[in-house]
Write a protein that holds these residues in place. Structure first.
Motif, PDB file in Angstrom:
ATOM      1  N   LYS A 136      52.723  55.432  44.063  1.00  0.00           N
ATOM      2  CA  LYS A 136      53.296  54.884  45.242  1.00  0.00           C
ATOM      3  C   LYS A 136      53.896  55.966  45.985  1.00  0.00           C
ATOM      4  O   LYS A 136      54.269  55.605  47.276  1.00  0.00           O
ATOM      5  CB  LYS A 136      54.177  53.709  44.862  1.00  0.00           C
ATOM      6  N   LYS A 137      54.806  56.859  45.323  1.00  0.00           N
ATOM      7  CA  LYS A 137      55.504  57.877  46.035  1.00  0.00           C
ATOM      8  C   LYS A 137      54.744  58.759  46.836  1.00  0.00           C
ATOM      9  O   LYS A 137      55.026  59.453  47.807  1.00  0.00           O
ATOM     10  CB  LYS A 137      56.286  58.673  44.870  1.00  0.00           C
ATOM     11  N   ILE A 138      53.042  58.882  46.666  1.00  0.00           N
ATOM     12  CA  ILE A 138      52.486  59.614  47.371  1.00  0.00           C
ATOM     13  C   ILE A 138      51.392  58.986  47.993  1.00  0.00           C
ATOM     14  O   ILE A 138      50.484  59.697  48.661  1.00  0.00           O
ATOM     15  CB  ILE A 138      52.062  60.635  46.298  1.00  0.00           C
ATOM     16  N   TYR A 139      51.169  57.715  47.865  1.00  0.00           N
ATOM     17  CA  TYR A 139      49.862  57.096  48.325  1.00  0.00           C
ATOM     18  C   TYR A 139      50.332  55.497  48.575  1.00  0.00           C
ATOM     19  O   TYR A 139      50.761  54.729  47.362  1.00  0.00           O
ATOM     20  CB  TYR A 139      48.799  57.315  47.414  1.00  0.00           C
ATOM     21  N   PRO A 140      49.992  54.729  49.735  1.00  0.00           N
ATOM     22  CA  PRO A 140      50.614  53.547  49.766  1.00  0.00           C
ATOM     23  C   PRO A 140      49.766  52.400  49.253  1.00  0.00           C
ATOM     24  O   PRO A 140      50.177  51.287  49.181  1.00  0.00           O
ATOM     25  CB  PRO A 140      50.623  53.371  51.474  1.00  0.00           C
ATOM     26  N   ASN A 141      48.243  52.506  49.155  1.00  0.00           N
ATOM     27  CA  ASN A 141      47.539  51.473  48.709  1.00  0.00           C
ATOM     28  C   ASN A 141      47.414  51.391  47.226  1.00  0.00           C
ATOM     29  O   ASN A 141      46.275  51.529  46.672  1.00  0.00           O
ATOM     30  CB  ASN A 141      46.048  51.655  49.449  1.00  0.00           C
ATOM     31  N   VAL A 142      48.615  50.800  46.586  1.00  0.00           N
ATOM     32  CA  VAL A 142      48.619  50.511  45.043  1.00  0.00           C
ATOM     33  C   VAL A 142      49.019  49.392  44.815  1.00  0.00           C
ATOM     34  O   VAL A 142      50.162  48.775  45.276  1.00  0.00           O
ATOM     35  CB  VAL A 142      49.204  51.645  44.506  1.00  0.00           C
ATOM     36  N   ALA A 143      48.345  48.678  43.971  1.00  0.00           N
ATOM     37  CA  ALA A 143      48.689  47.246  43.514  1.00  0.00           C
ATOM     38  C   ALA A 143      48.964  47.397  42.018  1.00  0.00           C
ATOM     39  O   ALA A 143      48.337  48.485  41.306  1.00  0.00           O
ATOM     40  CB  ALA A 143      47.687  46.224  43.853  1.00  0.00           C
ATOM     41  N   THR A 144      49.736  46.424  41.724  1.00  0.00           N
ATOM     42  CA  THR A 144      49.769  46.373  39.920  1.00  0.00           C
ATOM     43  C   THR A 144      49.251  45.131  39.410  1.00  0.00           C
ATOM     44  O   THR A 144      49.306  44.154  40.121  1.00  0.00           O
ATOM     45  CB  THR A 144      51.223  46.336  39.534  1.00  0.00           C
ATOM     46  N   TYR A 145      48.881  45.180  38.302  1.00  0.00           N
ATOM     47  CA  TYR A 145      48.254  43.719  37.738  1.00  0.00           C
ATOM     48  C   TYR A 145      48.622  43.703  36.076  1.00  0.00           C
ATOM     49  O   TYR A 145      48.221  44.699  35.555  1.00  0.00           O
ATOM     50  CB  TYR A 145      46.858  43.905  37.785  1.00  0.00           C
ATOM     51  N   ILE A 146      49.184  42.663  35.665  1.00  0.00           N
ATOM     52  CA  ILE A 146      49.221  42.470  34.174  1.00  0.00           C
ATOM     53  C   ILE A 146      48.665  41.231  33.781  1.00  0.00           C
ATOM     54  O   ILE A 146      49.103  40.358  34.263  1.00  0.00           O
ATOM     55  CB  ILE A 146      50.932  42.436  33.690  1.00  0.00           C
ATOM     56  N   PRO A 147      47.693  41.134  32.923  1.00  0.00           N
ATOM     57  CA  PRO A 147      47.024  40.037  32.414  1.00  0.00           C
ATOM     58  C   PRO A 147      48.066  38.752  31.923  1.00  0.00           C
ATOM     59  O   PRO A 147      48.922  39.371  31.298  1.00  0.00           O
ATOM     60  CB  PRO A 147      45.905  40.237  31.423  1.00  0.00           C
ATOM     61  N   ASP A 148      47.857  37.575  32.197  1.00  0.00           N
ATOM     62  CA  ASP A 148      48.504  36.574  31.777  1.00  0.00           C
ATOM     63  C   ASP A 148      48.149  36.295  30.214  1.00  0.00           C
ATOM     64  O   ASP A 148      47.259  36.129  29.831  1.00  0.00           O
ATOM     65  CB  ASP A 148      48.280  35.191  32.314  1.00  0.00           C
ATOM     66  N   ARG A 149      49.376  36.476  29.250  1.00  0.00           N
ATOM     67  CA  ARG A 149      49.120  36.483  27.881  1.00  0.00           C
ATOM     68  C   ARG A 149      48.323  35.257  27.522  1.00  0.00           C
ATOM     69  O   ARG A 149      47.167  35.153  26.646  1.00  0.00           O
ATOM     70  CB  ARG A 149      50.122  36.611  27.098  1.00  0.00           C
ATOM     71  N   TYR A 150      48.562  33.986  28.056  1.00  0.00           N
ATOM     72  CA  TYR A 150      48.143  32.676  27.632  1.00  0.00           C
ATOM     73  C   TYR A 150      46.679  32.594  28.582  1.00  0.00           C
ATOM     74  O   TYR A 150      45.740  31.813  27.846  1.00  0.00           O
ATOM     75  CB  TYR A 150      48.994  31.725  28.166  1.00  0.00           C
ATOM     76  N   GLU A 151      46.494  32.816  29.888  1.00  0.00           N
ATOM     77  CA  GLU A 151      45.184  32.400  30.740  1.00  0.00           C
ATOM     78  C   GLU A 151      44.119  33.486  30.294  1.00  0.00           C
ATOM     79  O   GLU A 151      42.956  33.223  30.228  1.00  0.00           O
ATOM     80  CB  GLU A 151      45.647  32.305  31.918  1.00  0.00           C
ATOM     81  N   GLU A 152      44.658  34.775  30.396  1.00  0.00           N
ATOM     82  CA  GLU A 152      43.676  35.742  30.203  1.00  0.00           C
ATOM     83  C   GLU A 152      43.526  36.497  28.666  1.00  0.00           C
ATOM     84  O   GLU A 152      42.585  37.214  28.588  1.00  0.00           O
ATOM     85  CB  GLU A 152      43.945  36.894  31.197  1.00  0.00           C
ATOM     86  N   GLY A 153      44.495  36.478  27.877  1.00  0.00           N
ATOM     87  CA  GLY A 153      44.654  37.255  26.640  1.00  0.00           C
ATOM     88  C   GLY A 153      44.753  38.886  26.936  1.00  0.00           C
ATOM     89  O   GLY A 153      45.196  39.160  28.028  1.00  0.00           O
ATOM     90  N   TYR A 154      44.531  39.198  25.933  1.00  0.00           N
ATOM     91  CA  TYR A 154      44.722  40.840  25.784  1.00  0.00           C
ATOM     92  C   TYR A 154      43.643  41.763  26.576  1.00  0.00           C
ATOM     93  O   TYR A 154      42.537  41.419  26.379  1.00  0.00           O
ATOM     94  CB  TYR A 154      44.592  41.173  24.437  1.00  0.00           C
ATOM     95  N   GLY A 155      44.116  42.894  26.969  1.00  0.00           N
ATOM     96  CA  GLY A 155      43.392  43.566  27.550  1.00  0.00           C
ATOM     97  C   GLY A 155      42.568  43.435  29.097  1.00  0.00           C
ATOM     98  O   GLY A 155      43.034  42.447  29.637  1.00  0.00           O
ATOM     99  N   VAL A 156      41.537  44.185  29.403  1.00  0.00           N
ATOM    100  CA  VAL A 156      40.943  44.077  30.960  1.00  0.00           C
ATOM    101  C   VAL A 156      40.398  42.661  30.798  1.00  0.00           C
ATOM    102  O   VAL A 156      39.753  42.097  29.721  1.00  0.00           O
ATOM    103  CB  VAL A 156      39.932  45.042  30.774  1.00  0.00           C
ATOM    104  N   SER A 157      40.595  41.715  31.685  1.00  0.00           N
ATOM    105  CA  SER A 157      40.313  40.431  32.101  1.00  0.00           C
ATOM    106  C   SER A 157      39.232  40.289  33.299  1.00  0.00           C
ATOM    107  O   SER A 157      39.403  40.943  34.053  1.00  0.00           O
ATOM    108  CB  SER A 157      41.303  39.659  32.076  1.00  0.00           C
ATOM    109  N   TYR A 158      38.422  39.284  33.282  1.00  0.00           N
ATOM    110  CA  TYR A 158      37.545  39.016  34.309  1.00  0.00           C
ATOM    111  C   TYR A 158      38.404  38.557  35.382  1.00  0.00           C
ATOM    112  O   TYR A 158      37.991  38.765  36.619  1.00  0.00           O
ATOM    113  CB  TYR A 158      36.444  37.892  33.827  1.00  0.00           C
ATOM    114  N   LYS A 159      39.197  37.758  35.202  1.00  0.00           N
ATOM    115  CA  LYS A 159      40.268  37.273  36.304  1.00  0.00           C
ATOM    116  C   LYS A 159      40.849  38.606  37.040  1.00  0.00           C
ATOM    117  O   LYS A 159      41.065  38.551  38.166  1.00  0.00           O
ATOM    118  CB  LYS A 159      41.045  36.421  35.659  1.00  0.00           C
TER     119      LYS A 159
END
Length: 565
Positions: A101-124
């Motif tokens: 974000k210090k060098i580029y504006p178009n950056v989003a963050t995503y952490i999966p929900d432990r209960y809805e999505e579980g561990y790791g990369v999620s389809y959601k």
């Protein structure tokens, strides 16, 4: 406990170190035991240098990862930084997103929900990216087994860069780049980075490619040190360098989020152990009790007033976490007794109402009580989810592979793993896990071990000796705080039980031959109080630590165990 005295190091190596370093024999022996046998190696050990970090481009696919990020910059694509909800994952996301974000504006963050999505990369998470015109996902501390999900993302026109440190399966996902030093075809010299460490190597490579000074990355090392401590990776090689300099950042110029946490606990000058027991549980509590994004918000917040608000919220989550894990631990211990399972080689317990966010902590507590490979299950949607913990020397990940016919999904490390299975497979899995462990575990691994570095006399414990010992830090797996053994000790009449339920032991131990005595504290050793109070001669296994009382600092023995001499 079984006491294991480590083999004495090569005497020539010890003599050489005494000569070139000018240290006493106990220090030279400790160094040689850790594989440090030359002046140059000792210099690198005592003065870890950022110049000794490896070239990030030695990691397989690093060039591909950097090319893809630069292409995203050129084409003004939207980038999503995705990470797991534990400390390693949330620090990774905070690290990579705040740098980008210090060098580029178009950056989003995503952490999966432990209960809805579980561990790791999620389809959601992938659907969220698709809905928001995100065409590049950087996955941190997860993804090495996300073969179907990476393929799903590809169908939606989304590329993946995976930065992971978990063991790969037989197949590697078809991502643009897969950075994982544990890949068999990766020749990166250091294999034990945590997820945040792999993320840091990505930034190091990008920073290098952009022609920027390495100094730009130093303020981010506090996040890397926190992940190294929390994820229990070896504190050797590159990890030791990163942890050493990260601790300097935490103590000299902590980010607002860390400052806000430390204000609440009134602590300054943290060691890596303090990071593990003070900072890490609070960061973890967000993902356990609410959502991991709360931790990322705290770690990336630059306004101190707002950071204090975030830290106060997280303190509440941590209090809830403590209360919840205490209740569940008591229920799990009662279940083991009820089922009369004390004699098994494994602990496997389940209740569908247990809070998924704390089952890993409960598994650790049960392992401390029964000292055997442990799984704690709860219901998670249509399936059961579990956290696994192991005992030193036994690979629980391998044991789970031996039960894979009953498991839907699993991943992790030698000593800690997670898995899901269908509820109808629970009893089959429990039986199979007991079979696998019983047939493969060496019985002596089921007895807690105290590893002793050296036998010394109390006269060897001097301020100079301890001053040098402190420079062995940061401590952790692969470089533990030295444990010593001393024989022919007697209490001077001060021995007593302290703490609730007389759990702990306090004494002053005297060695007649050297006419020296030291205060000693033994946590959870209250049951050994009679041993010293009745004047028996004992031997002690202990670490040496500083004790501050009313402004005075003195050395004391932190007891690991006591036995009759």
């Amino acid at each position: 406990m079984r006491w294991t005295l480590k083999p004495k190091p090569d005497s020539q190596a010890v003599d050489h170190l005494i000569a070139v370093l000018g240290v006493d024999k106990p220090i030279a022996s400790l160094l040689a035991q850790r594989g440090i046998t030359t002046f140059e190696a000792a210099k690198k050990f005592f003065r870890p240098s950022l110049e000794d970090l490896h070239d990030p481009y030695l990691m397989k696919d690093m060039d591909l990862a950097i090319d893809r990020i630069e292409l995203a910059f050129q084409k003004e694509e939207n980038i999503m930084v995705f990470g797991d909800y534990d400390v390693d994952g949330t620090t990774s996301v905070a690290l990579v997103s705040s740098y980008l974000k210090k060098i580029y504006p178009n950056v989003a963050t995503y952490i999966p929900d432990r209960y809805e999505e579980g561990y790791g990369v999620s389809y959601k998470g992938i659907d969220f990216a698709a809905d928001n015109d995100i065409s590049l996902i950087i996955a941190l501390d997860c993804g090495i087994k996300a073969i179907d999900k990476v393929a799903y993302a590809s169908e939606k026109g989304i590329d993946f860069i995976i930065c992971d440190h978990h063991r790969p399966g037989a197949e590697i996902p078809s991502a643009v780049a897969v950075l994982d030093p544990k890949r068999q075809d990766c020749e990166y010299p250091y294999k034990e980075l945590c997820g945040c460490g792999v993320g840091f190597k990505l930034l190091q490579a990008l920073n290098q490619k952009r022609g920027e000074s390495f100094d730009l990355l130093i303020p981010y090392l506090d996040l890397v040190a926190t992940a190294i401590g929390a994820d229990i990776v070896p504190v050797t090689g590159e990890n030791r360098i990163l942890a050493y300099h990260g601790l300097q950042v935490i103590n000299a110029a902590p980010r607002a989020g860390f400052s806000a946490i430390l204000e609440q606990v009134k602590k300054d000058q943290l060691t890596l152990t303090d990071v593990v027991f003070i900072i890490a549980p609070r960061i973890n509590a967000a993902g356990r009790m609410k959502h991991g994004l709360h931790a990322v918000n705290l770690l990336t917040e630059e306004d101190m007033a707002q950071a204090r608000i975030f830290a106060a919220e997280i303190e509440e989550y941590n209090k809830d976490r403590r209360d919840t894990d205490k209740v569940i631990t008591e229920e799990a211990l009662a279940q083991i007794e009820e089922l009369n399972e004390q004699e098994r080689k494994t602990t496997v317990v389940y209740r569908e109402t247990w809070h998924k966010g704390v089952i890993g902590i409960v598994a650790s507590r049960l392992t401390e009580t029964y000292y055997r490979p442990t799984l704690v299950f709860t219901r998670s949607g249509e399936k059961l989810a579990a956290s696994a913990r192991s005992v030193r020397g036994f690979d629980v990940y391998d044991a789970l592979e031996g039960c894979s016919e009953f498991i839907e999904q699993f991943g992790g490390h030698k000593y800690a793993a997670g898995l899901t299975l269908l509820s109808e497979q629970y009893e089959n899995f429990k039986r199979k896990f007991e079979e696998v462990v019983s047939s493969t575990i060496d019985p002596h691994l089921l007895i807690p071990e105290v590893q002793i570095d050296a036998e010394i006399d109390l006269k060897d414990i001097t301020p100079k000796f301890h001053r040098i010992l402190k420079q062995f830090a940061p401590f952790g797996p692969g470089n533990m705080s030295p444990v010593f053994m001393t024989t022919n000790l007697k209490d001077t009449g001060y021995a007593r039980c302290v703490g609730g339920n007389d759990r702990h032991l306090k004494a002053r131990l005297f060695q007649k031959e050297t006419n020296r005595s030291f205060d000693a504290i033994g946590f959870d050793l209250g049951k050994k109080c009679d041993l010293v109070a009745k004047g028996k001669t004992v031997k002690a296994a202990y670490c040496i630590e500083e004790n501050e009382f009313q402004g005075n600092i003195s050395l004391q023995l932190k007891l690991k165990d006591l036995e009759v001499n």
